[in-house]
Write an enzyme that holds these catalytic residues in place. Structure first.
Site, PDB file in Angstrom:
ATOM      1  N   SER A  62       0.841  -1.198   0.000  1.00  0.00           N
ATOM      2  CA  SER A  62       0.000   0.000   0.000  1.00  0.00           C
ATOM      3  C   SER A  62       0.874   1.246   0.000  1.00  0.00           C
ATOM      4  CB  SER A  62      -0.908   0.012   1.236  1.00  0.00           C
ATOM      5  OG  SER A  62      -1.453   1.313   1.373  1.00  0.00           O
ATOM      6  N   HIS A  88      -1.336  -1.404  -4.227  1.00  0.00           N
ATOM      7  CA  HIS A  88      -2.602  -1.150  -3.521  1.00  0.00           C
ATOM      8  C   HIS A  88      -2.724   0.354  -3.257  1.00  0.00           C
ATOM      9  CE1 HIS A  88      -6.023  -2.340  -0.957  1.00  0.00           C
ATOM     10  NE2 HIS A  88      -5.621  -1.382  -0.138  1.00  0.00           N
ATOM     11  N   ASP A 109      -4.975   3.419  -1.805  1.00  0.00           N
ATOM     12  CA  ASP A 109      -6.040   3.702  -0.840  1.00  0.00           C
ATOM     13  C   ASP A 109      -6.598   5.107  -1.007  1.00  0.00           C
ATOM     14  OD1 ASP A 109      -6.177   1.318   0.888  1.00  0.00           O
ATOM     15  OD2 ASP A 109      -4.074   1.796   1.303  1.00  0.00           O
ATOM     16  N   MET A 133      -9.282   7.820   0.249  1.00  0.00           N
ATOM     17  CA  MET A 133     -10.131   8.140   1.424  1.00  0.00           C
ATOM     18  C   MET A 133     -10.714   9.535   1.271  1.00  0.00           C
ATOM     19  SD  MET A 133      -7.575   6.890   4.421  1.00  0.00           S
ATOM     20  CE  MET A 133      -6.735   5.311   4.349  1.00  0.00           C
ATOM     21  N   HIS A 176      -8.523   0.839  -3.802  1.00  0.00           N
ATOM     22  CA  HIS A 176      -9.435   0.594  -2.676  1.00  0.00           C
ATOM     23  C   HIS A 176     -10.127   1.900  -2.320  1.00  0.00           C
ATOM     24  CE1 HIS A 176      -9.636  -0.607   1.908  1.00  0.00           C
ATOM     25  NE2 HIS A 176     -10.827  -0.499   1.356  1.00  0.00           N
ATOM     26  N   MET A 200     -12.343   4.074  -0.198  1.00  0.00           N
ATOM     27  CA  MET A 200     -12.987   4.256   1.110  1.00  0.00           C
ATOM     28  C   MET A 200     -13.728   5.582   1.037  1.00  0.00           C
ATOM     29  SD  MET A 200      -9.842   2.810   3.370  1.00  0.00           S
ATOM     30  CE  MET A 200      -8.734   2.946   1.959  1.00  0.00           C
ATOM     31  N   MET A 237     -11.125  -6.297   5.740  1.00  0.00           N
ATOM     32  CA  MET A 237     -10.389  -5.296   6.524  1.00  0.00           C
ATOM     33  C   MET A 237      -9.995  -5.910   7.867  1.00  0.00           C
ATOM     34  SD  MET A 237     -10.137  -2.723   4.542  1.00  0.00           S
ATOM     35  CE  MET A 237      -9.142  -1.833   5.734  1.00  0.00           C
ATOM     36  N   ASP A 273      -6.349  -6.714   4.410  1.00  0.00           N
ATOM     37  CA  ASP A 273      -5.866  -5.332   4.408  1.00  0.00           C
ATOM     38  C   ASP A 273      -5.833  -4.747   5.811  1.00  0.00           C
ATOM     39  OD1 ASP A 273      -5.109  -2.798   3.704  1.00  0.00           O
ATOM     40  OD2 ASP A 273      -6.962  -2.304   2.616  1.00  0.00           O
TER      41      ASP A 273
END
Ligand code: DX5
Ligand code: ZN
Length: 215
Positions: free
Chosen positions: A7, A32, A34, A36, A65, A67, A136, A174
């Site tokens: 990540s 990966h 992320d 957010m 990913h 979020m 998660m 993750d």
């Protein structure tokens, strides 16, 4: 051997190019990424322009990913930015089946992430449509958190759901993955291990990726 998905959240953002070169040389198969939004999770990370640049810096799989709330509004934007796999949260998708269909229609693999307090069984009805379940193993929002030990039971339950349905869904873990829990996660049924802090804070990140890969 598990697929390793470092990540980039734990990388130094001033040196993202170096981080990408390092990962390109490593045994990691996936990046990966992320995203957010400060709403679905209490933190804001990075978004489309950064992913666009990372896409240019690698030919490896970009595992994005999300979020964020209302991820269905951004499916084509993340496809354009370069995502190969687009993972949305079960908790953020009132119309999950439609969202999965749209992700696949854009030519991406569809992932669904579940928070630590969401039961794996909620995904049973749709499991054959889901390419990847992201389990998660921390509460989403931050890197560097402690691994939640009940994750193993959830992985075993999910593996049963996948096997019973004759599905080929991958299980990704993750949060808090390290050299101590990687082998046990693999044994429980994990196919993909995400690792942020463990990789980027290691003295030798490439060697750490190899260690995780040997799990
Ligand atoms: C957490 C993110 C993770 C995070 C993992 O909300 O989804 O991907 O980067 O970081 P570590 O490996 O440090 O727990
Ligand atoms: Zn993640």
């Amino acid at each position: 051997m598990p697929i390793i998905a470092p990540s980039l959240l734990a990388a130094n953002f001033l040196e993202l190019g170096n981080a990408c070169s390092m990962l390109n040389k490593s045994e990691a198969e996936w990046f990966h990424l992320d995203v957010m939004d400060g709403s679905f999770v209490p933190n804001i990370s990075f978004g489309l322009p950064i992913i666009e640049q990372i896409r240019k810096a690698t030919t490896k799989v970009c595992d994005v990913h999300l979020m964020i709330v209302s991820p269905e509004n951004y499916i084509s934007a993340f496809k354009k930015a370069g995502a190969d796999i687009l993972t949305v949260h079960y908790e953020a998708c009132p119309e999950l089946a439609n969202t999965i269909t749209k992700i696949k229609a854009e030519g991406m693999k569809a992932g669904v992430a579940i928070n630590p307090n969401t039961d794996a069984a909620v995904l049973a009805p749709l499991i054959k449509e889901i390419d990847l379940v992201c389990v998660m193993s921390v509460y989403p929002g931050f890197g560097g958190q402690k691994f939640i030990e009940t994750t193993y039971e959830k992985v075993l339950a999910l593996k049963n759901i996948i096997t019973n349905a004759g599905a080929s869904t991958l299980i990704e873990i993750d949060g808090g993955v390290d050299a101590n829990n990687a082998a046990a996660l693999k044994k429980a049924g994990a196919d993909v291990l995400v690792a942020g802090t463990t990789v980027f804070k290691a003295a030798d990140p490439i060697a750490m990726i190899s260690t995780l890969k040997q799990s």
